[in-house]
Design a protein around this motif. Structure first.
Motif, PDB file in Angstrom:
ATOM      1  N   MET A 129     -18.973   3.671  25.642  1.00  0.00           N
ATOM      2  CA  MET A 129     -20.325   4.245  25.579  1.00  0.00           C
ATOM      3  C   MET A 129     -21.375   3.136  25.491  1.00  0.00           C
ATOM      4  O   MET A 129     -22.447   3.224  26.107  1.00  0.00           O
ATOM      5  CB  MET A 129     -20.438   5.182  24.375  1.00  0.00           C
ATOM      6  CG  MET A 129     -19.659   6.473  24.558  1.00  0.00           C
ATOM      7  SD  MET A 129     -19.638   7.527  23.106  1.00  0.00           S
ATOM      8  CE  MET A 129     -21.341   7.976  22.965  1.00  0.00           C
ATOM      9  N   LYS A 130     -21.047   2.072  24.727  1.00  0.00           N
ATOM     10  CA  LYS A 130     -21.988   0.944  24.597  1.00  0.00           C
ATOM     11  C   LYS A 130     -22.192   0.269  25.952  1.00  0.00           C
ATOM     12  O   LYS A 130     -23.326  -0.062  26.317  1.00  0.00           O
ATOM     13  CB  LYS A 130     -21.420  -0.050  23.576  1.00  0.00           C
ATOM     14  CG  LYS A 130     -22.258  -1.292  23.397  1.00  0.00           C
ATOM     15  CD  LYS A 130     -21.583  -2.244  22.419  1.00  0.00           C
ATOM     16  CE  LYS A 130     -22.237  -3.588  22.443  1.00  0.00           C
ATOM     17  NZ  LYS A 130     -21.522  -4.572  21.643  1.00  0.00           N
ATOM     18  N   GLU A 131     -21.086   0.074  26.675  1.00  0.00           N
ATOM     19  CA  GLU A 131     -21.195  -0.547  27.992  1.00  0.00           C
ATOM     20  C   GLU A 131     -22.053   0.316  28.927  1.00  0.00           C
ATOM     21  O   GLU A 131     -22.914  -0.195  29.652  1.00  0.00           O
ATOM     22  CB  GLU A 131     -19.805  -0.774  28.587  1.00  0.00           C
ATOM     23  CG  GLU A 131     -19.026  -1.886  27.937  1.00  0.00           C
ATOM     24  CD  GLU A 131     -17.618  -2.000  28.497  1.00  0.00           C
ATOM     25  OE1 GLU A 131     -17.357  -1.468  29.604  1.00  0.00           O
ATOM     26  OE2 GLU A 131     -16.783  -2.619  27.816  1.00  0.00           O
ATOM     27  N   LEU A 132     -21.815   1.638  28.913  1.00  0.00           N
ATOM     28  CA  LEU A 132     -22.600   2.533  29.760  1.00  0.00           C
ATOM     29  C   LEU A 132     -24.079   2.498  29.359  1.00  0.00           C
ATOM     30  O   LEU A 132     -24.968   2.442  30.226  1.00  0.00           O
ATOM     31  CB  LEU A 132     -22.070   3.963  29.670  1.00  0.00           C
ATOM     32  CG  LEU A 132     -20.742   4.243  30.387  1.00  0.00           C
ATOM     33  CD1 LEU A 132     -20.260   5.656  30.074  1.00  0.00           C
ATOM     34  CD2 LEU A 132     -20.905   4.060  31.884  1.00  0.00           C
ATOM     35  N   LYS A 135     -25.669  -0.697  30.541  1.00  0.00           N
ATOM     36  CA  LYS A 135     -25.929  -0.646  31.979  1.00  0.00           C
ATOM     37  C   LYS A 135     -27.155   0.212  32.279  1.00  0.00           C
ATOM     38  O   LYS A 135     -27.993  -0.151  33.089  1.00  0.00           O
ATOM     39  CB  LYS A 135     -24.711  -0.109  32.727  1.00  0.00           C
ATOM     40  CG  LYS A 135     -23.571  -1.093  32.808  1.00  0.00           C
ATOM     41  CD  LYS A 135     -22.402  -0.490  33.566  1.00  0.00           C
ATOM     42  CE  LYS A 135     -21.234  -1.443  33.574  1.00  0.00           C
ATOM     43  NZ  LYS A 135     -20.084  -0.884  34.235  1.00  0.00           N
ATOM     44  N   LYS A 136     -27.243   1.361  31.593  1.00  0.00           N
ATOM     45  CA  LYS A 136     -28.397   2.244  31.818  1.00  0.00           C
ATOM     46  C   LYS A 136     -29.680   1.572  31.377  1.00  0.00           C
ATOM     47  O   LYS A 136     -30.710   1.651  32.046  1.00  0.00           O
ATOM     48  CB  LYS A 136     -28.213   3.566  31.084  1.00  0.00           C
ATOM     49  CG  LYS A 136     -27.259   4.507  31.769  1.00  0.00           C
ATOM     50  CD  LYS A 136     -27.238   5.835  31.044  1.00  0.00           C
ATOM     51  CE  LYS A 136     -26.271   6.781  31.717  1.00  0.00           C
ATOM     52  NZ  LYS A 136     -26.202   8.080  31.073  1.00  0.00           N
ATOM     53  N   VAL A 137     -29.668   0.921  30.200  1.00  0.00           N
ATOM     54  CA  VAL A 137     -30.869   0.239  29.696  1.00  0.00           C
ATOM     55  C   VAL A 137     -31.248  -0.863  30.661  1.00  0.00           C
ATOM     56  O   VAL A 137     -32.431  -1.065  30.962  1.00  0.00           O
ATOM     57  CB  VAL A 137     -30.626  -0.306  28.264  1.00  0.00           C
ATOM     58  CG1 VAL A 137     -31.720  -1.250  27.839  1.00  0.00           C
ATOM     59  CG2 VAL A 137     -30.496   0.833  27.276  1.00  0.00           C
ATOM     60  N   GLY A 138     -30.215  -1.597  31.133  1.00  0.00           N
ATOM     61  CA  GLY A 138     -30.506  -2.672  32.090  1.00  0.00           C
ATOM     62  C   GLY A 138     -31.129  -2.117  33.348  1.00  0.00           C
ATOM     63  O   GLY A 138     -32.107  -2.676  33.882  1.00  0.00           O
ATOM     64  N   ALA A 139     -30.615  -0.995  33.821  1.00  0.00           N
ATOM     65  CA  ALA A 139     -31.164  -0.392  35.030  1.00  0.00           C
ATOM     66  C   ALA A 139     -32.573   0.120  34.762  1.00  0.00           C
ATOM     67  O   ALA A 139     -33.469  -0.001  35.601  1.00  0.00           O
ATOM     68  CB  ALA A 139     -30.265   0.734  35.504  1.00  0.00           C
TER      69      ALA A 139
END
Length: 155
Positions: A129-132, A135-139
């Motif tokens: 969940m942290k990785e997802l 990735k979402k925050v980065g996007a």
């Protein structure tokens, strides 16, 4: 006379002369204790003796004392057997309790292993969940643009 002849004569004198009589005569009577040996051989003392110790008579007090000693020994033996039985029962009880404790410990260990497995799965799930989220925050961060210069935000 030479030395060899002299030695030969001495040997002849020492050795018994062969005769037609048997060497030993065994008496047929059981009461005789001596064995007759021919006269031409050296005398041997073959008298046999048998000694029998006299039977000791016991008094009534000695018999009673012996019986009392036997009774005391029986009581002591009975007590030892009783103590051994008690110790055996105690050892069996301890063995049973130990077996039960081992079963409980094995069950508790199995439960702990299941809890650990669940916790590990939860940690793995949280990491995914942290990785997802990263990735979402980065996007999302890439989409943020500055109002003043209208350029994209770079982390």
């Amino acid at each position: 006379m030479d030395v060899e002849d002299q030695e030969e004569r001495e040997l002849q004198l020492l050795l018994p002369k062969p005769s037609n009589k048997p060497a030993l005569e065994i008496p047929k009577s059981s009461e005789m204790k001596t064995v007759i040996i021919p006269s031409d051989s050296p005398p041997l003392d073959l008298n046999l003796s048998i000694s029998v110790s006299p039977v000791q008579s016991t008094t009534g007090e000695e018999v009673k004392s012996s019986i009392r000693n036997i009774q005391i020994l029986k009581q002591h033996t009975t007590e030892q057997i009783r103590l051994a039985a008690v110790e055996k029962a105690y050892a069996e009880r301890v063995r049973e309790l130990t077996r039960r404790e081992m079963e409980l410990a094995e069950k508790e260990f199995a439960r702990a292993r299941m809890v650990w497995e669940r916790a590990r799965e939860e940690v793995e799930k949280a990491e995914r969940m942290k990785e997802l989220a990263t990735k979402k925050v980065g996007a999302t961060c890439m989409e943020i643009t500055c109002q003043a210069c209208r350029q994209r935000f770079r982390p």
